[in-house]
Design a protein around this motif. Sequence first.
Motif, PDB file in Angstrom:
ATOM      1  N   GLU A 189       0.833  -1.205   0.000  1.00  0.00           N
ATOM      2  CA  GLU A 189       0.000   0.000   0.000  1.00  0.00           C
ATOM      3  C   GLU A 189       0.859   1.243   0.000  1.00  0.00           C
ATOM      4  O   GLU A 189       0.558   2.229  -0.696  1.00  0.00           O
ATOM      5  CB  GLU A 189      -0.931  -0.015   1.220  1.00  0.00           C
ATOM      6  N   PHE A 190       1.926   1.229   0.798  1.00  0.00           N
ATOM      7  CA  PHE A 190       2.799   2.384   0.837  1.00  0.00           C
ATOM      8  C   PHE A 190       3.435   2.629  -0.524  1.00  0.00           C
ATOM      9  O   PHE A 190       3.543   3.765  -0.991  1.00  0.00           O
ATOM     10  CB  PHE A 190       3.884   2.166   1.895  1.00  0.00           C
ATOM     11  N   GLU A 203       3.737   5.768  -5.438  1.00  0.00           N
ATOM     12  CA  GLU A 203       3.681   5.903  -6.892  1.00  0.00           C
ATOM     13  C   GLU A 203       2.526   6.806  -7.330  1.00  0.00           C
ATOM     14  O   GLU A 203       2.665   7.617  -8.241  1.00  0.00           O
ATOM     15  CB  GLU A 203       3.547   4.516  -7.532  1.00  0.00           C
ATOM     16  N   LEU A 204       1.360   6.655  -6.652  1.00  0.00           N
ATOM     17  CA  LEU A 204       0.211   7.502  -7.016  1.00  0.00           C
ATOM     18  C   LEU A 204       0.481   8.963  -6.697  1.00  0.00           C
ATOM     19  O   LEU A 204       0.131   9.863  -7.457  1.00  0.00           O
ATOM     20  CB  LEU A 204      -1.044   7.026  -6.276  1.00  0.00           C
ATOM     21  N   THR A 205       1.124   9.200  -5.551  1.00  0.00           N
ATOM     22  CA  THR A 205       1.436  10.578  -5.164  1.00  0.00           C
ATOM     23  C   THR A 205       2.407  11.198  -6.155  1.00  0.00           C
ATOM     24  O   THR A 205       2.252  12.365  -6.549  1.00  0.00           O
ATOM     25  CB  THR A 205       2.022  10.610  -3.747  1.00  0.00           C
ATOM     26  N   LEU A 206       3.413  10.417  -6.554  1.00  0.00           N
ATOM     27  CA  LEU A 206       4.365  10.925  -7.539  1.00  0.00           C
ATOM     28  C   LEU A 206       3.682  11.196  -8.879  1.00  0.00           C
ATOM     29  O   LEU A 206       3.989  12.177  -9.561  1.00  0.00           O
ATOM     30  CB  LEU A 206       5.505   9.918  -7.725  1.00  0.00           C
ATOM     31  N   ALA A 207       2.747  10.315  -9.232  1.00  0.00           N
ATOM     32  CA  ALA A 207       2.032  10.526 -10.495  1.00  0.00           C
ATOM     33  C   ALA A 207       1.219  11.817 -10.458  1.00  0.00           C
ATOM     34  O   ALA A 207       1.178  12.573 -11.426  1.00  0.00           O
ATOM     35  CB  ALA A 207       1.123   9.332 -10.784  1.00  0.00           C
ATOM     36  N   ILE A 208       0.577  12.084  -9.329  1.00  0.00           N
ATOM     37  CA  ILE A 208      -0.206  13.317  -9.199  1.00  0.00           C
ATOM     38  C   ILE A 208       0.709  14.527  -9.187  1.00  0.00           C
ATOM     39  O   ILE A 208       0.445  15.545  -9.830  1.00  0.00           O
ATOM     40  CB  ILE A 208      -1.059  13.273  -7.912  1.00  0.00           C
ATOM     41  N   ALA A 209       1.833  14.411  -8.447  1.00  0.00           N
ATOM     42  CA  ALA A 209       2.746  15.552  -8.329  1.00  0.00           C
ATOM     43  C   ALA A 209       3.367  15.914  -9.666  1.00  0.00           C
ATOM     44  O   ALA A 209       3.667  17.090  -9.929  1.00  0.00           O
ATOM     45  CB  ALA A 209       3.831  15.239  -7.301  1.00  0.00           C
ATOM     46  N   VAL A 217      -5.839  11.337 -15.181  1.00  0.00           N
ATOM     47  CA  VAL A 217      -5.455  10.263 -16.094  1.00  0.00           C
ATOM     48  C   VAL A 217      -4.312   9.438 -15.494  1.00  0.00           C
ATOM     49  O   VAL A 217      -4.329   8.193 -15.521  1.00  0.00           O
ATOM     50  CB  VAL A 217      -5.059  10.838 -17.466  1.00  0.00           C
ATOM     51  N   ALA A 218      -3.298  10.123 -14.937  1.00  0.00           N
ATOM     52  CA  ALA A 218      -2.171   9.414 -14.333  1.00  0.00           C
ATOM     53  C   ALA A 218      -2.620   8.568 -13.153  1.00  0.00           C
ATOM     54  O   ALA A 218      -2.170   7.418 -12.980  1.00  0.00           O
ATOM     55  CB  ALA A 218      -1.105  10.416 -13.898  1.00  0.00           C
ATOM     56  N   LEU A 219      -3.509   9.111 -12.335  1.00  0.00           N
ATOM     57  CA  LEU A 219      -3.985   8.377 -11.164  1.00  0.00           C
ATOM     58  C   LEU A 219      -4.781   7.153 -11.590  1.00  0.00           C
ATOM     59  O   LEU A 219      -4.602   6.052 -11.032  1.00  0.00           O
ATOM     60  CB  LEU A 219      -4.843   9.304 -10.300  1.00  0.00           C
ATOM     61  N   LEU A 220      -5.657   7.304 -12.564  1.00  0.00           N
ATOM     62  CA  LEU A 220      -6.459   6.168 -13.020  1.00  0.00           C
ATOM     63  C   LEU A 220      -5.564   5.056 -13.589  1.00  0.00           C
ATOM     64  O   LEU A 220      -5.765   3.863 -13.312  1.00  0.00           O
ATOM     65  CB  LEU A 220      -7.464   6.637 -14.084  1.00  0.00           C
ATOM     66  N   GLU A 221      -4.571   5.452 -14.380  1.00  0.00           N
ATOM     67  CA  GLU A 221      -3.678   4.455 -14.981  1.00  0.00           C
ATOM     68  C   GLU A 221      -2.880   3.732 -13.901  1.00  0.00           C
ATOM     69  O   GLU A 221      -2.746   2.492 -13.926  1.00  0.00           O
ATOM     70  CB  GLU A 221      -2.738   5.136 -15.968  1.00  0.00           C
ATOM     71  N   LYS A 222      -2.321   4.457 -12.940  1.00  0.00           N
ATOM     72  CA  LYS A 222      -1.515   3.844 -11.896  1.00  0.00           C
ATOM     73  C   LYS A 222      -2.339   2.898 -11.032  1.00  0.00           C
ATOM     74  O   LYS A 222      -1.894   1.794 -10.691  1.00  0.00           O
ATOM     75  CB  LYS A 222      -0.884   4.929 -11.027  1.00  0.00           C
ATOM     76  N   ASP A 247      -2.966  -0.234 -12.994  1.00  0.00           N
ATOM     77  CA  ASP A 247      -1.756  -1.040 -13.150  1.00  0.00           C
ATOM     78  C   ASP A 247      -1.359  -1.711 -11.849  1.00  0.00           C
ATOM     79  O   ASP A 247      -0.998  -2.900 -11.816  1.00  0.00           O
ATOM     80  CB  ASP A 247      -0.600  -0.159 -13.636  1.00  0.00           C
ATOM     81  N   LEU A 248      -1.416  -0.972 -10.760  1.00  0.00           N
ATOM     82  CA  LEU A 248      -0.916  -1.495  -9.491  1.00  0.00           C
ATOM     83  C   LEU A 248      -1.897  -2.439  -8.815  1.00  0.00           C
ATOM     84  O   LEU A 248      -1.498  -3.248  -7.969  1.00  0.00           O
ATOM     85  CB  LEU A 248      -0.590  -0.340  -8.543  1.00  0.00           C
ATOM     86  N   THR A 249      -3.167  -2.335  -9.125  1.00  0.00           N
ATOM     87  CA  THR A 249      -4.167  -3.144  -8.434  1.00  0.00           C
ATOM     88  C   THR A 249      -4.841  -4.166  -9.334  1.00  0.00           C
ATOM     89  O   THR A 249      -5.680  -4.943  -8.870  1.00  0.00           O
ATOM     90  CB  THR A 249      -5.253  -2.237  -7.819  1.00  0.00           C
TER      91      THR A 249
END
Length: 813
Positions: free
Chosen positions: A144-145, A150-156, A166-171, A174-176
């Motif tokens: 989870e961490f 990765e999600l935080t970096l994608a948003i940033a 778009v980045a958040l949805l893709e990540k 992919d991750l889940t």
Amino acid sequence: MVEWSSPSDMTDGELRRAAARHEAILASAQDPIVTIDVRGMIHSVSKAMHRVLGYQPDELIGQNISMLMPDPHRSQHDSYLENYRRTGQTNILGRTREFHAMRKNGSLVPVEISVSRVDMPDGEEPLFIGIIHDISERKQTEKEFAVLQELTLAIADSADLDDALVALLEKICDLTGWDYGEAWLPDAADEKMHIGPCWHRGGEMLESFHLASRSLVFERGQGLIGGVLADGQPRWLTNLERTNLGSFVRIAEARAAGLKSCFAIPVLSAGETALVLAFFTSRPRERDDHLLNVVSIAASRLGAMIERRRAEHAKSESERKFREMLTKVQLIAVMLDQQGAVTFCNDYLLALTGYERDEVTGRNWFEMFLPEKEQSNVLKLFQDGLRRERIEPHYENHIRTRDGRQRLIAWSNSIMHDAQGKPVGATALGVDITDQRKAERVLRDRHEHMESLVQERTRELEQTHELMRHSERLISIGTLAAGLGHDMNNALMPMRCRIDAIDAKRDPQSIDEHLRTFRRSMEYLQQLTDALHLLALDPNDPDASTETTDPAAWWECVSPLLARAAKSHAHFDARLAENLPPVAVAPHRLTQAALNLIVNAGDAVDEHYGMIRLRITCPNDRRYVHITVSDNGCGMTDEVKRYALDPFFTTKTRGMGTGLGLPLVHSMTRAAGGTMKIVSTPGKGTSITIAIPIAATQADDATEQLPDRPTACVAVHDVRIASMIEMMLSSGGVNVRHISEATTADPCSLLVVDAGDVDLYCQSGSHNGVHRLVLGGIERTDEENLTTIIDDPTDFDLLRQGIGEAIDRLTSA
């Protein structure tokens, strides 16, 4: 390495105790403990094994430890042990290693394994003790961490909200392991959801699902998306193949795309749902609260971005509107630095003055735009304002255009400050009021011209008003004209008769009686001429007659005239109280007022049953004399009463009235210090009372009737005939009084009555046994021969003959 004591060195009790301790340790251990030999066969298992891997101890004892391992470790484990037995080397002893263990149900669980060697006494083969620690929760947390990171970096790393979504949805997908993700945004009212950015793994079915979703709008509480908007809680649908998902709007589209499970979470901003994220997968998945929590935490980072985006959008929109306002509004906008140089100007200034922007920016405002005679004053105001940090808020001055024309500008000014609050210049918004000032001058000239026209028209209206007042008087006089000539003939007729009698008899002894008749007729004619004289005087001339009026004397003078003012079809009844004090109004004014009231009453009453009453009284406080004229006519509505005193307001036919009658009465009353009251009921009649203040001195004279003359009461409906009869009776030496004044103690000598009212009046005791003059044919029924009948009272000769007979009877009685 662990060394155990040899069992041969232990007593039976010690062995039992050692075994008990061993069992107690295995039973109390939180992590599974397993003992194997060098061939991998399990010798002992703790009870914790059931909690972690699902096996009971007796299911594992005697089995190979490799059954708890997934491939490739399961197939290779025996070779590991063979190598150890041959070489004595291993890389697992004394270390903690991470592996995946296989549960009884076939699922894998991450574990940490610590293995120790136990050397057995008496040369027996060693045993190996392994402690298995379940690290699935730690691994989940680490996962989870990592996902959050990765999600935080994608948003940033995203440039704006759409890129971040778009980045958040893709990540997340992919991750889940999800196949499709979409974002839904609420409208301005937070009542409807519209689709935003979307991401999916590709394929025609997922793209078709996306295209079908783009045309949808979800109301609050509608479907999966609207439900999350309504309650702000995440939702999970485990299996979309079920047929009872009526609340899921896109069930057909989802099935067509092969989607099996979905979930949706809200993203909050300032406590409100700012957007909803939804994810779909082609595999059925049970609700995973860890996943919901991770995605919710990651998506929460969007809340701050959304709030910032809204603030930036609001700021940008505000700046856009401000720039648009400065560009399009019909106002001059200019900014000056501390030296007076132009740092900004809008298009309106350029269009007004004819300059280009590069010609103006950086130039000194005062030198470039202000006329020389105004430069010093305006510059001083600017410099003083910056020094005091309080500039003149409103000011007017001229500016020059490129072609030398001057425009007058009304300014609204303010100081500009830097981030530290220090003044750095000024801003001004200006309105071009050049044309406005010209228009104001034109309007002022027109206003003055209109004022002169109004004054001129006012003088003309006053003259017209005066003519209308004269017209009102002439209308009143015209009403009397036809009857006055007849009355005068009636007054002259007895005189002619007496002259004929004198000429025929030549009897000196009867000349005195004839002279008395002449005198009475002349007195009546004198009353008419005096009344006409009062009526002819201008009511607006206060000096035309005396300042006060004795009501009794006034009425004696004007009664023939005012009685004639009532219409011929109306019965006129006038009564005066005794000992009335003089009133503070001129006789000619009072005459005109009373005439107007009586004429109006006559116009209002019915042709067959009209009744007009005049009453003059004085209340006990003796401050005012009340003159009341009432009728039983058509009455006034509330609207007519409201406008009755307005000049020129009339309900009469055009040409029959000027609308000045009541206003003139009201004006006279107010001028005398009195009041006027109108009481009227539609269909029942009107009563108008004027209250005139009494004069400073009161008249002492009282009109008394001669005691030695017979009296007559006239109760005839035809006012003209009644007036003629009263005149003839008065000329014949008979006092005439109102029928209501006769009592049993003081009866009248003669009753003049219409034939239809004989029974009405003769039933009263005050009229029994008196002489009666009856107008209209009836049968004579009295035995005392007291009745004189005039069959046709409109025949003047019959009327004169009947009245003469009645007078002879009275004088001979």
